[in-house]
Design a protein around this motif. Structure first.
Motif, PDB file in Angstrom:
ATOM      1  N   MET A 144      -7.253  -8.369  56.759  1.00  0.00           N
ATOM      2  CA  MET A 144      -7.423  -8.071  55.338  1.00  0.00           C
ATOM      3  C   MET A 144      -8.207  -9.186  54.660  1.00  0.00           C
ATOM      4  O   MET A 144      -7.955 -10.358  54.883  1.00  0.00           O
ATOM      5  N   MET A 145      -9.171  -8.800  53.847  1.00  0.00           N
ATOM      6  CA  MET A 145      -9.950  -9.771  53.081  1.00  0.00           C
ATOM      7  C   MET A 145      -9.357  -9.906  51.686  1.00  0.00           C
ATOM      8  O   MET A 145      -9.154  -8.912  50.987  1.00  0.00           O
ATOM      9  N   TYR A 146      -9.070 -11.140  51.277  1.00  0.00           N
ATOM     10  CA  TYR A 146      -8.515 -11.398  49.956  1.00  0.00           C
ATOM     11  C   TYR A 146      -9.625 -11.819  48.991  1.00  0.00           C
ATOM     12  O   TYR A 146     -10.733 -12.163  49.399  1.00  0.00           O
ATOM     13  N   ASN A 147      -9.310 -11.811  47.720  1.00  0.00           N
ATOM     14  CA  ASN A 147     -10.173 -12.403  46.709  1.00  0.00           C
ATOM     15  C   ASN A 147      -9.598 -13.758  46.324  1.00  0.00           C
ATOM     16  O   ASN A 147      -8.409 -14.018  46.514  1.00  0.00           O
ATOM     17  N   SER A 148     -10.438 -14.611  45.774  1.00  0.00           N
ATOM     18  CA  SER A 148      -9.955 -15.888  45.263  1.00  0.00           C
ATOM     19  C   SER A 148     -10.237 -15.960  43.770  1.00  0.00           C
ATOM     20  O   SER A 148     -11.253 -15.456  43.291  1.00  0.00           O
ATOM     21  N   LYS A 149      -9.335 -16.578  43.053  1.00  0.00           N
ATOM     22  CA  LYS A 149      -9.507 -16.739  41.611  1.00  0.00           C
ATOM     23  C   LYS A 149      -9.147 -18.161  41.217  1.00  0.00           C
ATOM     24  O   LYS A 149      -8.371 -18.841  41.901  1.00  0.00           O
ATOM     25  N   ILE A 150      -9.708 -18.616  40.118  1.00  0.00           N
ATOM     26  CA  ILE A 150      -9.353 -19.922  39.593  1.00  0.00           C
ATOM     27  C   ILE A 150      -8.063 -19.769  38.801  1.00  0.00           C
ATOM     28  O   ILE A 150      -8.020 -19.053  37.795  1.00  0.00           O
ATOM     29  N   SER A 151      -7.017 -20.428  39.262  1.00  0.00           N
ATOM     30  CA  SER A 151      -5.707 -20.297  38.615  1.00  0.00           C
ATOM     31  C   SER A 151      -5.355 -21.489  37.737  1.00  0.00           C
ATOM     32  O   SER A 151      -4.410 -21.423  36.942  1.00  0.00           O
ATOM     33  N   GLY A 152      -6.077 -22.602  37.877  1.00  0.00           N
ATOM     34  CA  GLY A 152      -5.796 -23.775  37.068  1.00  0.00           C
ATOM     35  C   GLY A 152      -7.008 -24.677  36.959  1.00  0.00           C
ATOM     36  O   GLY A 152      -7.767 -24.814  37.923  1.00  0.00           O
ATOM     37  N   LEU A 153      -7.192 -25.292  35.799  1.00  0.00           N
ATOM     38  CA  LEU A 153      -8.328 -26.170  35.551  1.00  0.00           C
ATOM     39  C   LEU A 153      -7.855 -27.459  34.880  1.00  0.00           C
ATOM     40  O   LEU A 153      -6.894 -27.450  34.096  1.00  0.00           O
ATOM     41  N   GLY A 154      -8.529 -28.565  35.162  1.00  0.00           N
ATOM     42  CA  GLY A 154      -8.216 -29.822  34.505  1.00  0.00           C
ATOM     43  C   GLY A 154      -9.369 -30.803  34.629  1.00  0.00           C
ATOM     44  O   GLY A 154     -10.173 -30.707  35.548  1.00  0.00           O
ATOM     45  N   TYR A 155      -9.466 -31.727  33.689  1.00  0.00           N
ATOM     46  CA  TYR A 155     -10.473 -32.787  33.819  1.00  0.00           C
ATOM     47  C   TYR A 155      -9.957 -34.080  33.208  1.00  0.00           C
ATOM     48  O   TYR A 155      -9.011 -34.084  32.410  1.00  0.00           O
ATOM     49  N   TYR A 156     -10.576 -35.161  33.632  1.00  0.00           N
ATOM     50  CA  TYR A 156     -10.226 -36.487  33.135  1.00  0.00           C
ATOM     51  C   TYR A 156     -11.502 -37.315  33.013  1.00  0.00           C
ATOM     52  O   TYR A 156     -12.340 -37.317  33.928  1.00  0.00           O
ATOM     53  N   VAL A 157     -11.667 -37.992  31.883  1.00  0.00           N
ATOM     54  CA  VAL A 157     -12.775 -38.942  31.716  1.00  0.00           C
ATOM     55  C   VAL A 157     -12.201 -40.263  31.223  1.00  0.00           C
ATOM     56  O   VAL A 157     -11.197 -40.283  30.502  1.00  0.00           O
ATOM     57  N   PRO A 158     -12.798 -41.379  31.603  1.00  0.00           N
ATOM     58  CA  PRO A 158     -12.307 -42.684  31.145  1.00  0.00           C
ATOM     59  C   PRO A 158     -12.347 -42.782  29.620  1.00  0.00           C
ATOM     60  O   PRO A 158     -13.179 -42.144  28.967  1.00  0.00           O
ATOM     61  N   GLU A 159     -11.477 -43.610  29.075  1.00  0.00           N
ATOM     62  CA  GLU A 159     -11.445 -43.783  27.619  1.00  0.00           C
ATOM     63  C   GLU A 159     -12.630 -44.596  27.107  1.00  0.00           C
ATOM     64  O   GLU A 159     -13.028 -44.466  25.948  1.00  0.00           O
ATOM     65  N   ASN A 160     -13.214 -45.429  27.953  1.00  0.00           N
ATOM     66  CA  ASN A 160     -14.283 -46.331  27.542  1.00  0.00           C
ATOM     67  C   ASN A 160     -15.577 -45.564  27.253  1.00  0.00           C
ATOM     68  O   ASN A 160     -16.210 -45.027  28.157  1.00  0.00           O
TER      69      ASN A 160
END
Length: 336
Positions: free
Chosen positions: A1-17
Motif C-alpha cells: 500500500m502506498m501512503y501519502n505524507s503530510k506536514i503535521s507540525g512546523l516550527g522555527y528558531y532564529v537567534p535574538e541578536n
C-alpha cells in the motif's frame, strides 16, 4: 500500500541578536541603501556565541516546536533528515546531534548537503520513506550558522551582507487521505557550475593545517565565494522551470497557486518569479528583509511564518521552490 505524507507540525528558531545593515559598517564599507538595493535585506540574525546556539542547537529548538505542534512526542519520531551546509563539525553531521539533544531513541539520522535547496531535497527524501510505509513520522530540519564563517570585511561584503543564521523544522507524517499532503517533488542539479557558488576549504582538497601553514592573508579559499550575477541569472530560470514542472505533473495551472514559498536568496529573484507567474502579494511570502538568506533553513522558516500568520489554509495549494549552490534546485507541490 502506498501512503501519502503530510506536514503535521512546523516550527522555527532564529537567534535574538539582530544585525542591521547599519551595524555592518563596523566591519566593512557599505550602506543600508547599497544592501537593500541589491538584495532587499534590511537586517539578519547572527548567533551571539555566548548564548550557546549552534547549527544543531538551533535545529533542536525548532524541532521541539514542530513536534509539539504535531501533537507528538520525541518518541513518536521514526527518522531524522537534517539539511545544512554549516554543520557544527566536519563530521559527524547534525542529524545524530539532534537525536542526542532531543534524547530520542536510537532512530536513524540522515544528513543532506544540498545548500539552499537542502530542505526541498530533505522533504522529498522523507516523503519517499513515508510513501513506501517504512516510517510514520519523520523530523525534517534545515539549520544554518553562516555568521561564524563569513569574511566580515569590505573584501567579503558581497557575500557576507547576504547571509543570516536560523533553523526551521517540519514533522512529516503518514496520511491515508487521498489528494492531500505532498503531491510531488522535483529535483535537479548541474554540477558544471559548482565553482560559481562554493566554499573551497577546509576540505580534503584544502585541509586546515595546509592553510594555517601557509598563513597567507590573501588566501580566501576558506571563505564562501559567489559569482553573484551568474547565480542570479540561473536562479530565475531554474526557479520557473521547477515550479512549472511541479504544476504540470499535477495537471495544475499557475492560477491554482494559493501560496508560493520561494527560497529567500534575494528579494529581486522572488519578485521576478512573482511577476512571471502573475501572483498577487498575498500569494507569495518573503521574509528575507528580516532574516537574510538562511540557506537550507530559509524555505522552512518562511513556510512556518506564513502558516503562523494564517496565510495558509486547509486545501490551499502551496508551492515550495529553491535554487542554490551545486547548482541544485527543486520544487515541492503540497495540497494543505
Amino acid at each position: 500500500m502506498m501512503y501519502n505524507s503530510k506536514i503535521s507540525g512546523l516550527g522555527y528558531y532564529v537567534p535574538e541578536n539582530i544585525v542591521t545593515n547599519d551595524d555592518l559598517k563596523k566591519w566593512m564599507e557599505t550602506s543600508d541603501e547599497w544592501i537593500q538595493e541589491r538584495t532587499g535585506i534590511e537586517e539578519r540574525r547572527w548567533i551571539d556565541p555566548s548564548t550557546g546556539d549552534t547549527t544543531a542547537v538551533m535545529g533542536a529548538k525548532a524541532a521541539k516546536i514542530a513536534i509539539e505542534r504535531a501533537g507528538l512526542t520525541k518518541d513518536d519520531i521514526d527518522f531524522i533528515v537534517f539539511a545544512t551546509l554549516s554543520p557544527d563539525m566536519y563530521f559527524p553531521g547534525g542529524g545524530v546531534q539532534i537525536q542526542d539533544l532531543l534524547e530520542m531513541p536510537t532512530i536513524g539520522a540522515l544528513d543532506v548537503r544540498n545548500q539552499c535547496s537542502g530542505f526541498i531535497y530533505s522533504l522529498s527524501v522523507a516523503d519517499q520513506f513515508i510513501k513506501t510505509g517504512m516510517y510514520k513520522n519523520i523530523l525534517v530540519i534545515g539549520s544554518e550558522n553562516h555568521s561564524g564563517g563569513l569574511e566580515k570585511s569590505t573584501r567579503g561584503r558581497n557575500v557576507s551582507v547576504i547571509f543570516g543564521d536560523g533553523a526551521g523544522a517540519a514533522v512529516l507524517s503518514r496520511s491515508e487521505e487521498k489528494g492531500k499532503g505532498l503531491l510531488s517533488s522535483h529535483l535537479h542539479s548541474e554540477g558544471k557550475h559548482a565553482k560559481e557558488l562554493m566554499l573551497e576549504g577546509p576540505s580534503t582538497q584544502r585541509w586546515v593545517p595546509e592553510i594555517m601553514a601557509e598563513n597567507d592573508p590573501e588566501d580566501v579559499s576558506y571563505y564562501p565565494y559567489m559569482n553573484g550575477q551568474f547565480v542570479f541569472k540561473h536562479a530565475i530560470g531554474r526557479f520557473s522551470e521547477a515550479i512549472m514542472e511541479g504544476l504540470q505533473a499535477n495537471q495544475l495551472q499557475k492560477e491554482d497557486i494559493d501560496m508560493l514559498i520561494p527560497h529567500q536568496a534575494n528579494l529581486r529573484i522572488a519578485q521576478f518569479i512573482q511577476k512571471k507567474f502573475q501572483l498577487s502579494d498575498d500569494k507569495v511570502h518573503n521574509n528575507i528583509m528580516k532574516y537574510g538568506n538562511t540557506t537550507a533553513a530559509s524555505v522552512i522558516i518562511a513556510l512556518t511564518e506564513a502558516w503562523e500568520l494564517g496565510k495558509i489554509k486547509d486545501n490551499d495549494l502551496v508551492v515550495l521552490a529553491a535554487f542554490g549552490s551545486g547548482f541544485t534546485w527543486g520544487s515541492v507541490i503540497i495540497r494543505w
